[in-house]
Design a protein around this motif. Structure first.
Motif, PDB file in Angstrom:
ATOM      1  N   SER A  18       0.823  -1.201   0.000  1.00 17.04           N
ATOM      2  CA  SER A  18       0.000   0.000   0.000  1.00 17.04           C
ATOM      3  C   SER A  18       0.863   1.260   0.000  1.00 17.04           C
ATOM      4  O   SER A  18       0.576   2.237  -0.691  1.00 17.04           O
ATOM      5  CB  SER A  18      -0.934   0.005   1.212  1.00 17.04           C
ATOM      6  OG  SER A  18      -1.688   1.195   1.257  1.00 17.04           O
ATOM      7  N   SER A  66       0.618   1.564  -3.793  1.00 19.35           N
ATOM      8  CA  SER A  66      -0.731   2.158  -3.682  1.00 19.35           C
ATOM      9  C   SER A  66      -1.856   1.143  -3.844  1.00 19.35           C
ATOM     10  O   SER A  66      -2.911   1.438  -4.403  1.00 19.35           O
ATOM     11  CB  SER A  66      -0.897   3.290  -4.716  1.00 19.35           C
ATOM     12  OG  SER A  66       0.049   4.308  -4.483  1.00 19.35           O
ATOM     13  N   TRP A  67      -1.629  -0.080  -3.359  1.00 14.77           N
ATOM     14  CA  TRP A  67      -2.705  -1.071  -3.329  1.00 14.77           C
ATOM     15  C   TRP A  67      -2.421  -2.074  -2.218  1.00 14.77           C
ATOM     16  O   TRP A  67      -1.313  -2.181  -1.717  1.00 14.77           O
ATOM     17  CB  TRP A  67      -2.850  -1.808  -4.658  1.00 14.77           C
ATOM     18  CG  TRP A  67      -1.681  -2.685  -5.034  1.00 14.77           C
ATOM     19  CD1 TRP A  67      -0.580  -2.320  -5.758  1.00 14.77           C
ATOM     20  CD2 TRP A  67      -1.486  -4.063  -4.696  1.00 14.77           C
ATOM     21  NE1 TRP A  67       0.288  -3.381  -5.889  1.00 14.77           N
ATOM     22  CE2 TRP A  67      -0.242  -4.465  -5.261  1.00 14.77           C
ATOM     23  CE3 TRP A  67      -2.234  -5.000  -3.985  1.00 14.77           C
ATOM     24  CZ2 TRP A  67       0.272  -5.754  -5.123  1.00 14.77           C
ATOM     25  CZ3 TRP A  67      -1.727  -6.288  -3.849  1.00 14.77           C
ATOM     26  CH2 TRP A  67      -0.493  -6.658  -4.409  1.00 14.77           C
TER      27      TRP A  67
END
Length: 241
Positions: free
Chosen positions: A163, A167-168
Motif C-alpha cells: 500500500s 498504492s494497493w
C-alpha cells in the motif's frame, strides 16, 4: 484511504525486542516481534521469521520446519528452546542483519519519503550480488518490516508495504485469527509436519495473523501461536497453504 482498524485483543504493535525475548541479542535477527496480545488476562507475543528457509537435516525438538518452541517466563518473555541451525546459512544471518540495520539507520528517512519499492531497495544496497541472491527473501522481509513499523511509529496507522509503495493492498482490519481451517489441516497431517512429539492440540491455538501483512507480502504465510499452559511453553507455527 480509511485507517486500518486494530482489534482490541492486540495490546501493542511492535513491542521492543527486549520485551519479547529473554536473549534479544541472540534472536533479534531471526524472529521479529509483530504485536503483543491479551489471552485470559496474560500477555503473549506474535512473532515472525523474516524470509529464512529451514534446513530439513537440522530438524530437532522445538526447531522444526516452520515450527518453533519457546519457554515463557514470569515476565511473558520467550526463550527459544531449539537451535538456530534450523535456518539455512544461519551463521551468516547476524552479520547481514547488522549491515541492513546500519543502512536502515542512515537511509530510512529517504526510503520512507520516496516510498522506495523493495526491488529498488535491494538494488541500492551495498552488498555483493551473491549475498543479495542468497538472502533475497530475508532482505525483502527486513525492509518490509522496517517500513511498516516506521510508518506505524510516525502516523499510528497500519499500512502494508504494498500500500505504501505500490498504492494497493491495504487492509480495512488487521486480522487477529482465533479459529482457522489451516490449524485443522496442520493437525490432520501432523505426522508429516512434525518429526518430534509435543503435547499439542488444536485447542491450544490462542491467536494468529497473516505475517506477510507485516513484512514484504511477497512471501506469504499465516502465523499461529499455541500455548501449553501446564508447561508455559509457546509454539510458533508459520503455515503456508
Amino acid at each position: 484511504m480509511s485507517a486500518c482498524i486494530i482489534p482490541k485483543v492486540i495490546d501493542k504493535l511492535y513491542p521492543g525486542i527486549t520485551e519479547v525475548f529473554v536473549k534479544p541479542e541472540l534472536l533479534k535477527a531471526f524472529f521479529f516481534p509483530l504485536f503483543s496480545f491479551n489471552h485470559e488476562g496474560q500477555i503473549f507475543h506474535m512473532i515472525a521469521v523474516p524470509g529464512l528457509f529451514n534446513d530439513e537435516e537440522q530438524r530437532q525438538q522445538n526447531a522444526e520446519l516452520s515450527f518453533f518452541g519457546f519457554s515463557r517466563n514470569q515476565n511473558s518473555k520467550y526463550d527459544f528452546l531449539g537451535n538456530l541451525s534450523i535456518f539455512q546459512n544461519y551463521q551468516e544471518v547476524p552479520e547481514l542483519y547488522e549491515k541492513l540495520s546500519q543502512d536502515w539507520l542512515l537511509n530510512k528517512d529517504r526510503y520512507y519519503q520516496q516510498k522506495t519499492k523493495v526491488e529498488d531497495y535491494i538494488l541500492a544496497l551495498d552488498l555483493d550480488e551473491v549475498t543479495k541472491m542468497k538472502f533475497e527473501t530475508y532482505i525483502s522481509d527486513f525492509y518490509g518490516y522496517q517500513m511498516v513499523k516506521l510508518n506505524w511509529e510516525r502516523t499510528e496507522r497500519f499500512e502494508t508495504l504494498m500500500s505504501m509503495t505500490e498504492s494497493w493492498g491495504n487492509l480495512d482490519v488487521l486480522e487477529f485469527i482465533s479459529d482457522n481451517e489451516a490449524v485443522e489441516e496442520f493437525f490432520m497431517n501432523r505426522q508429516y509436519n512434525l518429526k518430534f512429539n509435543y503435547d499439542l492440540t488444536p485447542e491450544m491455538m490462542i491467536g494468529g495473523t497473516d505475517k506477510y501483512e507485516f513484512l514484504s507480502v511477497i512471501n506469504g504465510g499465516t502465523n499461529f501461536i499455541f500455548w501449553d499452559s501446564k508447561k508455559d511453553i509457546v509454539y510458533l507455527l508459520e503455515y503456508y497453504s
